[in-house]
Design an enzyme around this catalytic site. Structure first.
Site, PDB file in Angstrom:
ATOM      1  N   GLU A  35       0.812  -1.213   0.000  1.00  0.00           N
ATOM      2  CA  GLU A  35       0.000   0.000   0.000  1.00  0.00           C
ATOM      3  C   GLU A  35       0.855   1.277   0.000  1.00  0.00           C
ATOM      4  O   GLU A  35       0.420   2.315  -0.498  1.00  0.00           O
ATOM      5  CB  GLU A  35      -0.965  -0.033   1.192  1.00  0.00           C
ATOM      6  N   HIS A  37       3.659   1.803  -1.760  1.00  0.00           N
ATOM      7  CA  HIS A  37       3.900   2.103  -3.178  1.00  0.00           C
ATOM      8  C   HIS A  37       2.629   2.649  -3.839  1.00  0.00           C
ATOM      9  O   HIS A  37       2.670   3.611  -4.597  1.00  0.00           O
ATOM     10  CB  HIS A  37       4.295   0.826  -3.942  1.00  0.00           C
ATOM     11  N   GLY A 147       8.634   8.244  -1.126  1.00  0.00           N
ATOM     12  CA  GLY A 147       8.001   8.014   0.176  1.00  0.00           C
ATOM     13  C   GLY A 147       8.850   8.547   1.316  1.00  0.00           C
ATOM     14  O   GLY A 147      10.075   8.453   1.297  1.00  0.00           O
ATOM     15  N   LYS A 149       9.014   7.222   4.052  1.00  0.00           N
ATOM     16  CA  LYS A 149       9.600   6.033   4.699  1.00  0.00           C
ATOM     17  C   LYS A 149      11.119   6.062   4.577  1.00  0.00           C
ATOM     18  O   LYS A 149      11.841   5.738   5.511  1.00  0.00           O
ATOM     19  CB  LYS A 149       9.018   4.786   4.032  1.00  0.00           C
ATOM     20  N   ASP A 150      11.607   6.445   3.393  1.00  0.00           N
ATOM     21  CA  ASP A 150      13.041   6.547   3.158  1.00  0.00           C
ATOM     22  C   ASP A 150      13.416   8.025   3.210  1.00  0.00           C
ATOM     23  O   ASP A 150      13.687   8.657   2.186  1.00  0.00           O
ATOM     24  CB  ASP A 150      13.390   5.923   1.802  1.00  0.00           C
ATOM     25  N   GLN A 153      16.735   9.169   1.727  1.00  0.00           N
ATOM     26  CA  GLN A 153      16.675   9.093   0.264  1.00  0.00           C
ATOM     27  C   GLN A 153      15.943  10.302  -0.313  1.00  0.00           C
ATOM     28  O   GLN A 153      16.399  10.929  -1.271  1.00  0.00           O
ATOM     29  CB  GLN A 153      15.967   7.800  -0.128  1.00  0.00           C
ATOM     30  N   VAL A 176       3.158   4.888   4.978  1.00  0.00           N
ATOM     31  CA  VAL A 176       1.990   4.026   5.159  1.00  0.00           C
ATOM     32  C   VAL A 176       2.408   2.871   6.070  1.00  0.00           C
ATOM     33  O   VAL A 176       3.444   2.244   5.851  1.00  0.00           O
ATOM     34  CB  VAL A 176       1.464   3.499   3.812  1.00  0.00           C
ATOM     35  N   MET A 184       5.235  -0.147   6.293  1.00  0.00           N
ATOM     36  CA  MET A 184       5.213  -1.142   5.215  1.00  0.00           C
ATOM     37  C   MET A 184       6.531  -1.116   4.457  1.00  0.00           C
ATOM     38  O   MET A 184       7.109  -0.052   4.230  1.00  0.00           O
ATOM     39  CB  MET A 184       4.069  -0.848   4.253  1.00  0.00           C
ATOM     40  N   ARG A 187      10.641  -5.549   2.368  1.00  0.00           N
ATOM     41  CA  ARG A 187      11.525  -6.419   3.154  1.00  0.00           C
ATOM     42  C   ARG A 187      10.827  -7.032   4.367  1.00  0.00           C
ATOM     43  O   ARG A 187      11.372  -7.956   4.986  1.00  0.00           O
ATOM     44  CB  ARG A 187      12.766  -5.658   3.601  1.00  0.00           C
TER      45      ARG A 187
HETATM   46  P1  AMP Z   1      11.132   0.679  -2.916  1.00  0.00           P
HETATM   47  O1  AMP Z   1      10.373  -0.156  -3.887  1.00  0.00           O
HETATM   48  O2  AMP Z   1      11.271   0.069  -1.567  1.00  0.00           O
HETATM   49  O3  AMP Z   1      12.441   1.211  -3.471  1.00  0.00           O
HETATM   50  O4  AMP Z   1      10.245   1.969  -2.661  1.00  0.00           O
HETATM   51  C1  AMP Z   1       9.778   2.754  -3.719  1.00  0.00           C
HETATM   52  C2  AMP Z   1       9.198   4.037  -3.180  1.00  0.00           C
HETATM   53  O5  AMP Z   1       8.140   3.717  -2.264  1.00  0.00           O
HETATM   54  C3  AMP Z   1      10.213   4.871  -2.380  1.00  0.00           C
HETATM   55  O6  AMP Z   1      10.006   6.253  -2.689  1.00  0.00           O
HETATM   56  C4  AMP Z   1       9.852   4.569  -0.962  1.00  0.00           C
HETATM   57  O7  AMP Z   1      10.183   5.603  -0.073  1.00  0.00           O
HETATM   58  C5  AMP Z   1       8.355   4.399  -1.057  1.00  0.00           C
HETATM   59  N1  AMP Z   1       7.842   3.625   0.079  1.00  0.00           N
HETATM   60  C6  AMP Z   1       8.272   2.406   0.491  1.00  0.00           C
HETATM   61  N2  AMP Z   1       7.604   2.014   1.591  1.00  0.00           N
HETATM   62  C7  AMP Z   1       6.746   3.014   1.901  1.00  0.00           C
HETATM   63  C8  AMP Z   1       5.782   3.222   2.923  1.00  0.00           C
HETATM   64  N3  AMP Z   1       5.568   2.310   3.884  1.00  0.00           N
HETATM   65  N4  AMP Z   1       5.074   4.366   2.920  1.00  0.00           N
HETATM   66  C9  AMP Z   1       5.287   5.304   1.950  1.00  0.00           C
HETATM   67  N5  AMP Z   1       6.166   5.169   0.965  1.00  0.00           N
HETATM   68  C10 AMP Z   1       6.886   4.041   0.924  1.00  0.00           C
END
Ligand code: AMP
Length: 282
Positions: A35, A37, A147, A149-150, A153, A176, A184, A187
């Site tokens: 959710e 993503h 996000g 979350k990072d 980044q 989220v 979320m 991993r």
């Molecule tokens: P990733 O596929 O893990 O590289 O994440 C792709 C994008 O989704 C990045 O911009 C992350 O920061 C964002 N993202 C990953 N997990 C979450 C989350 N729980 N809430 C909001 N954004 C997220």
């Protein structure tokens, strides 16, 4: 939704939309959608007529002993979820398309890429900024969504965009979480049942920190100490770092006296490294 695997084809398709005056939004991901993503896709949709989601497990952001080979992948499921969320284009290149032989050029955001997660993952952010710069040049989006979350980044990407004058607006969407507070993450599926039960301690520790600040605490050492003690109540948790960070330059602060200061943590549960963060002063 169109699935496009080649850079040339993506450029051709996007050029038509751009000529027709449609704004393009980009959501870069490594797939295995949750959710978090999907909320980024929604955020992009609010700002752009055409939403491009990229799905690419980027090898250059993984260190030699990290989880590149076992990173979770499920293209069919991702394709379905992206379609259901009204993605216009799913860009799904293979490694040779993004990194042909003799790839020598990297984008490095100095300083910011060496702190926090950069200490234990020295080449990680070089990989992130390089792939995001490539995606910006390929897609030429009006807006790109990342996000919170990072957090590191997102701050590094904003900096790269400013430093290199990329003509793109960056949006950072909220974290989220699962019902029990765990942020979320693709991993999370690595976690054993017991690790999964204990992992929400990270969120609860960050919440306690935010509550302390609301009550008037401003001392970073005392707040870090509270977070550490809370996380240590989970027997399987191994703390990598806990920092109280300024959003301007990612430097550690000793006093919480500025809007946007946040607590950032990395915690291991067994073989799984989890990160999370929370703004302490809004
Ligand atoms: P990733 O596929 O893990 O590289 O994440 C792709 C994008 O989704 C990045 O911009 C992350 O920061 C964002 N993202 C990953 N997990 C979450 C989350 N729980 N809430 C909001 N954004 C997220």
């Amino acid at each position: 939704m169109q699935v496009i695997r080649k850079i040339d084809e993506l450029r051709r398709v996007l050029e038509k939309y751009r000529r027709a005056g449609q704004r393009i939004g980009l959501v870069p991901t490594m797939g295995y959608f949750h959710e978090g993503h999907l909320s980024l896709i929604d955020a992009a949709r609010k700002q752009a007529e055409i939403v491009v989601v990229s799905l690419f497990v980027n090898p250059t952001q993984f260190g030699p002993n990290e989880d590149l080979d076992r990173y979770p992948r499920d293209f069919e499921r991702d394709e379905r979820l992206a379609r259901e969320r009204h993605t216009d284009i799913l860009f799904y290149p293979d490694v040779a398309e993004m990194y042909p032989d003799s790839f020598y050029t990297y984008v490095i955001t100095e300083k910011l890429s060496r702190v926090l997660c950069g200490k234990s993952r020295p080449i990680h952010f070089r990989g992130v900024t390089t792939i995001v710069a490539k995606l910006f040049n390929i897609v030429q989006p009006d807006v790109a969504v990342f996000g919170r979350k990072d957090a590191q980044q997102a701050i590094i990407i904003r900096k790269m965009v400013r430093d290199l004058n990329f003509p793109v607006r960056i949006i950072v969407a909220p974290i989220v979480r699962e019902a029990d507070g765990l942020a979320m993450s693709s991993r999370n599926r690595y976690l054993t049942e017991t690790e999964r039960q204990q992992a929400p301690v990270i969120f609860r520790a960050l919440q306690e920190a935010a509550d302390l600040v609301k009550e008037g605490e401003r001392d970073a050492i005392r707040i870090k100490d509270r977070i550490r003690r809370k996380i240590e109540t989970a027997p399987l948790a191994k703390i990598e770092y806990i920092e109280i960070i300024s959003p301007d330059n990612l430097s550690a602060v000793s006093t919480i006296d500025q809007k946007g200061v946040f607590a950032a943590v990395a915690v291991w549960f067994g073989k799984t490294r989890l990160i999370d963060n929370m703004v302490l002063l809004a």
